[in-house]
Design an enzyme around this catalytic site. Structure first.
Site: not given
Lengths: 131, 506
Positions: B364-365
């Site tokens: 996600r990051v």
């Protein structure tokens, strides 16, 4: 039938013992009650809890002093005074235990506290200190 | 002889310096003992998670503080403890030694050496439980962790300070991924901590041997709570590992920590909770099982410049039972982490190793932390992979496919082939960029699928020998300029001319 906890029995017993003069009959009835409720096995726990409640309410403390040899009266008084000061209680119930293994010094136990001045403890501290 | 007198002198001095004093301690009594749990009366001023000491020297930790007794776990051998033994408080919250000396060592969760290389002397202690860094002290993830695994670095990149879950059934290569990542950190300015929770000691010893063989032990600490250790040690192991890692993070260094694995950690905590008579919930786990893992994984962070700029990247591992990711612990940890790498047994047996399911794996990051060059080639790669997956399903039914579809399928097969990677064979990011660029530009389309692996291995060797300038320029530039792109194309074509299996075909 809901089981009653030892602590509650002890509290009730303490209240009764304060109110009555005829302690023997109260105790006899109390034991009968325990038998009828099938909880006589709790008796040791009740005695312990009762002691605690009694000590708390009478503002006294059970203390224990362990020494390698018997103490004279003066020293005992000194120890009692010390405990009274540390704990702000009126009365100290002191029991004496003799333990040769301490070599010297004494150990005082009351409540959660232990004051240890014995040679045995000092030696074990020294052992931990030397690397 | 001089030695002897020296020792005697120093002993004498220590004895002289020793000051005897009256010791005032708070003591309690063991009421009940069993299964590594003790119920203790007294100790009325004991703190939560305070260390307590039993008569035989064993350390315990107070977990349940009740009206007139406390419940404690024993860290170590509880067989020597009897009912009625005295217990004393130490006035200290559970803490372990941390420091630079722990690097390259194997320790138990209390910081004692297990590798027989002598005692570890450190001056600093840190509590094993610590509140995670707050929002003010954090910055966003902006530097990559190079795992050296092509499938991860390209499609599911991990950034420094991220928490990326590795999840899969038993025997799907979860530990292998984590080990490869640690081995690949050599020279990348990263400290590593490998926490083994409830693992077979034979497996851990194999891993340590591998670390030593590859030189990874120079920057790695192994925290070991084996399968035969009591649940209490398994329970504190990840927190200990985290405390050891945080020491380096607070100094401004980058740290990678692997928790292998958290499902066993949850089981150990469940055992302790049930023995402490805390009420069970779903799957008999206690109510605070989510907090157990969230407070651990929240301690991973990327700190901002004012706080030293250190980072703590976590790779927790979860073992699923026959692919069930919707069980309690997997869903919990999936929701806490910043993405997951999902490994599948089916893919593993098809020979796709690492057995990564590209559809269910996400980061996600991490993409914010990828180097530019990788970002450029990874976009095309993801597209090729997604299209291939879509087409592969119905391509089985008929052979009459148009030219475009066929081409797409052929490309996809090569992408899948390139994604395969042997254990312990990590690939530098520069080489990854080159191979993915070549793949995306269709430079590998004329190489037979079964020769891709051979091509790749030999090509890397060729790059090392013939094109070290190119590798260097990608490293310094960090981006794909026109010039670099041209050089890559030229290098690949040069190399292809030397291949006999291509020449024979023509």
């Amino acid at each position: 039938m809901k089981k009653i906890k030892a602590k509650i029995y002890a509290q009730v017993l303490y209240q009764l013992s304060c109110e009555t003069d005829d302690l023997d009959s109260v105790l006899a009835n109390f034991v009968k009650l325990l038998v009828s409720r099938n909880q006589l096995s709790l008796i040791n726990e009740i005695i312990n809890d009762f002691k605690q409640i009694y000590n708390k309410n009478e503002n006294q403390v059970d203390a224990q002093v362990v020494t390698p040899f018997a103490l004279d009266k003066n020293t005992k008084h000194l120890i009692e005074d010390l405990i009274r000061q540390m704990n702000t209680v009126k009365k100290v119930e002191l029991t004496e235990i003799i333990d040769k293994e301490l070599i010297g010094g004494l150990v005082v136990n009351f409540d959660d506290t232990r004051i240890d001045t014995s040679i045995k403890k000092q030696l074990s501290l020294l052992k931990n200190n030397i690397k | 002889m001089a030695d002897k007198t020296h020792i005697i002198e120093s002993l004498k001095k220590q004895i002289e310096d020793f000051k005897s004093q009256a010791v005032i301690e708070k003591v309690g009594k063991v009421l009940e003992i069993g299964d590594g749990i003790a119920r203790i009366s007294g100790l009325s001023d004991c703190m939560a998670s305070e260390m307590i000491q039993f008569e035989n020297g064993e350390i315990g930790v107070a977990l349940n503080l009740e009206e007139d007794s406390i419940g404690a776990i024993i860290l170590g051998d509880y067989l020597g403890i009897k009912e009625g033994d005295t217990v004393k408080t130490t006035g200290q919250i559970l803490q372990i030694p941390v420091g630079d000396n722990l690097v390259g060592r194997v320790v138990d969760p209390l910081g004692n050496a297990l590798d027989g290389k002598g005692e570890i002397s450190t001056k600093q202690f840190l509590p094993i439980e610590k509140i995670a860094p707050g929002v003010i002290t954090r910055s966003s993830v902006n530097q990559p962790v190079q795992t050296g695994i092509k499938a991860i670095d390209s499609v599911i990149p991990i950034g420094r300070g991220q928490r990326e879950l590795i999840i899969g059934d038993r025997q799907t290569g979860k530990t292998a991924l984590a080990i490869d990542t640690i081995i690949n950190q050599k020279g990348l300015n990263m400290k590593c901590v490998y926490v083994a929770i409830g693992q077979k000691e034979s497996k851990v010893s194999k891993i340590i041997a591998k670390f030593e063989e590859t030189g990874a032990m120079e920057y790695t600490t192994v925290v070991l709570a084996g399968a035969s250790d009591p649940a209490s040690l398994n329970y504190i192991a990840p927190y200990s590992g985290c405390a050891i890692a945080e020491y380096f993070m607070d100094k401004g260094e980058d740290v990678l920590i692997v928790y292998d694995d958290l499902s066993k950690h949850a089981v150990a905590y469940r055992e302790i909770s049930l023995l402490l008579r805390r009420p069970p919930g779903r799957e008999a786990y206690p109510g605070d099982i989510f907090y157990l893992h969230s407070r651990l994984l929240e301690r991973s962070a990327k700190l901002n410049k004012e706080n030293g700029g250190g980072s703590l990247t976590a790779l927790p591992i979860i073992e699923t039972q026959s692919g069930d990711v919707s069980a309690y612990i997997p869903t919990n940890v999936i929701s806490i982490t910043d993405g997951q790498i999902y490994l599948e047994a089916d893919l593993f047996y098809q020979g796709i190793r690492p057995a990564l399911n590209a559809g269910l794996s996400v980061s996600r990051v991490g993409s914010a932390a990828q180097i530019k060059a990788m970002k450029k080639v990874a976009g095309k790669l993801k597209l090729d992979l997604a299209q291939y997956r879509e087409l592969a399903a119905f391509a089985q039914f008929g052979s009459d496919l148009d030219e475009g579809t066929k081409k797409q399928l052929e490309r996809g097969k090569r992408v899948v082939e390139i994604m395969k990677q042997d254990q312990y064979k990590t690939v530098e990011v520069t080489k990854q960029v080159i191979i993915f660029y070549a793949l995306g530009q269709g430079l590998l389309d004329d190489i037979p699928v079964d020769k891709i692996k051979e091509f790749e291995d030999k090509f890397y060797e060729f790059l090392d020998v013939q094109a070290s300038d190119l590798l260097e320029s990608i490293k310094t530039e960090g981006d794909l300029t026109k010039k670099i792109e041209e050089t890559i194309t030229k290098t690949v074509n040069d190399y292809k001319e030397t291949l006999d299996y291509l020449i024979v075909k023509e």
